[in-house]
Write a protein that holds these residues in place. Structure first.
Motif, short mmCIF file in Angstrom:
data_model
loop_
_atom_site.label_atom_id
_atom_site.label_comp_id
_atom_site.label_asym_id
_atom_site.label_seq_id
_atom_site.Cartn_x
_atom_site.Cartn_y
_atom_site.Cartn_z
N UNK A 1 23.92 -39.52 47.95
CA UNK A 1 25.26 -39.79 48.48
C UNK A 1 25.22 -40.69 49.71
N UNK A 2 24.07 -40.73 50.39
CA UNK A 2 23.94 -41.62 51.54
C UNK A 2 23.91 -43.08 51.09
N UNK A 3 23.39 -43.34 49.90
CA UNK A 3 23.38 -44.70 49.36
C UNK A 3 24.81 -45.18 49.15
N UNK A 4 25.66 -44.31 48.63
CA UNK A 4 27.06 -44.67 48.41
C UNK A 4 27.72 -45.04 49.73
N UNK A 5 27.42 -44.27 50.79
CA UNK A 5 28.00 -44.55 52.10
C UNK A 5 27.54 -45.91 52.63
N UNK A 6 26.26 -46.21 52.49
CA UNK A 6 25.73 -47.49 52.99
C UNK A 6 26.25 -48.66 52.17
N UNK A 7 26.34 -48.49 50.85
CA UNK A 7 26.84 -49.56 50.00
C UNK A 7 28.28 -49.92 50.32
N UNK A 8 29.07 -48.96 50.80
CA UNK A 8 30.46 -49.24 51.15
C UNK A 8 30.56 -50.23 52.31
N UNK A 9 29.53 -50.31 53.15
CA UNK A 9 29.57 -51.23 54.29
C UNK A 9 29.41 -52.69 53.86
N UNK A 10 28.79 -52.92 52.70
CA UNK A 10 28.50 -54.26 52.20
C UNK A 10 27.64 -55.06 53.18
N UNK A 11 26.86 -54.35 53.98
CA UNK A 11 25.99 -54.99 54.97
C UNK A 11 24.53 -55.01 54.56
N UNK A 12 24.19 -54.26 53.53
CA UNK A 12 22.78 -54.12 53.15
C UNK A 12 22.57 -54.64 51.74
N UNK A 13 21.57 -55.53 51.59
CA UNK A 13 21.31 -56.13 50.28
C UNK A 13 19.89 -55.84 49.79
N UNK A 14 19.23 -54.89 50.42
CA UNK A 14 17.89 -54.54 49.99
C UNK A 14 17.90 -53.44 48.95
N UNK A 15 16.81 -52.69 48.91
CA UNK A 15 16.69 -51.60 47.95
C UNK A 15 16.59 -50.27 48.70
N UNK A 16 16.50 -49.18 47.98
CA UNK A 16 16.54 -47.85 48.59
C UNK A 16 15.36 -46.99 48.16
#
Length: 211
Positions: free
Chosen positions: A90-105
């Motif tokens: 669920x933390x990935x979903x939160x980070x993806x909402x920012x549209x600031x990160x284009x790497x991997x997890x």
């Protein structure tokens, strides 16, 4: 007052869910008993389908419904050299909402907390080390929650990753201490990603077993 066996079993099962206490379990149980049968069956069918169709990505351990790897891992437009480590999917979903990160997890599957029975072996640190060794990863961003367990996990990751020569950074503390990533707003989380800092290993790492 005692309930029938079926009702009590429903309450007991609902009470096992995180964040659901006895009173809440009782309210949810009686709500489910009052709704039309079709609605209750739709809920049960959704749970069954999710359990049958959703698994873990074999690369990053995010939830995946599309096969061996999740959509982020198979996306060729993501940056291979940048990996963000989180506690849960669920933390990935939160980070993806920012549209600031284009790497991997990389999903650890929790936070280091020996008192709760979560040690090194219960986290996917060994798998992360294998990825750093096998993939062309130049930076690992530690995005664990800003609480005691999250900080202990970050110190633990530094202990294991620094000797491998990879750059290890921590998201900036634009997040409230004691909070969870999944409840952070996009602006706060986005600024925290932009303001991440290098972890120099000066923090005291917790005692840990061998990975």
């Amino acid at each position: 007052m005692s309930y029938s066996n079926a009702v009590q079993e429903l309450i007991d099962q609902l009470g096992r869910l995180p964040g659901i206490g006895p009173k809440s379990a009782q309210r949810v149980a009686f709500y489910l008993l009052k709704v039309p049968r079709e609605d209750a069956l739709s809920l049960s069918q959704a749970i069954i389908e999710a359990k049958e169709r959703v698994s873990y990505c074999e690369r990053c351990f995010n939830l995946s419904e599309s096969g061996d790897e999740c959509p982020i891992c198979v996306n060729p437009r993501r940056e291979d050299g940048l990996v963000c480590v989180v506690e849960d999917s669920q933390d990935i979903v939160a980070i993806e909402r920012t549209q600031e990160f284009r790497g991997r997890y990389h999903v650890l599957g929790g936070a280091f907390s020996p008192i709760d029975g979560v040690g090194v072996e219960q986290l996917r640190i060994k798998e992360l080390m294998s990825r750093v060794a096998d993939e062309d990863i130049s930076e690992v961003i530690v995005a664990t929650n800003p609480n005691l367990e999250g900080e202990a996990t970050a110190a633990l990751l530094v202990k294991y990753l620094k000797p491998m020569g990879v750059r290890v950074t921590r998201i900036a503390m634009g997040l409230p201490v004691g909070g969870d990533l999944e409840y952070a707003d996009e602006l706060t989380l986005g600024r925290a990603l932009e303001g991440r800092k290098i972890i120099d290993g000066s923090e005291t790492a917790p005692a840990a077993g061998t990975v």
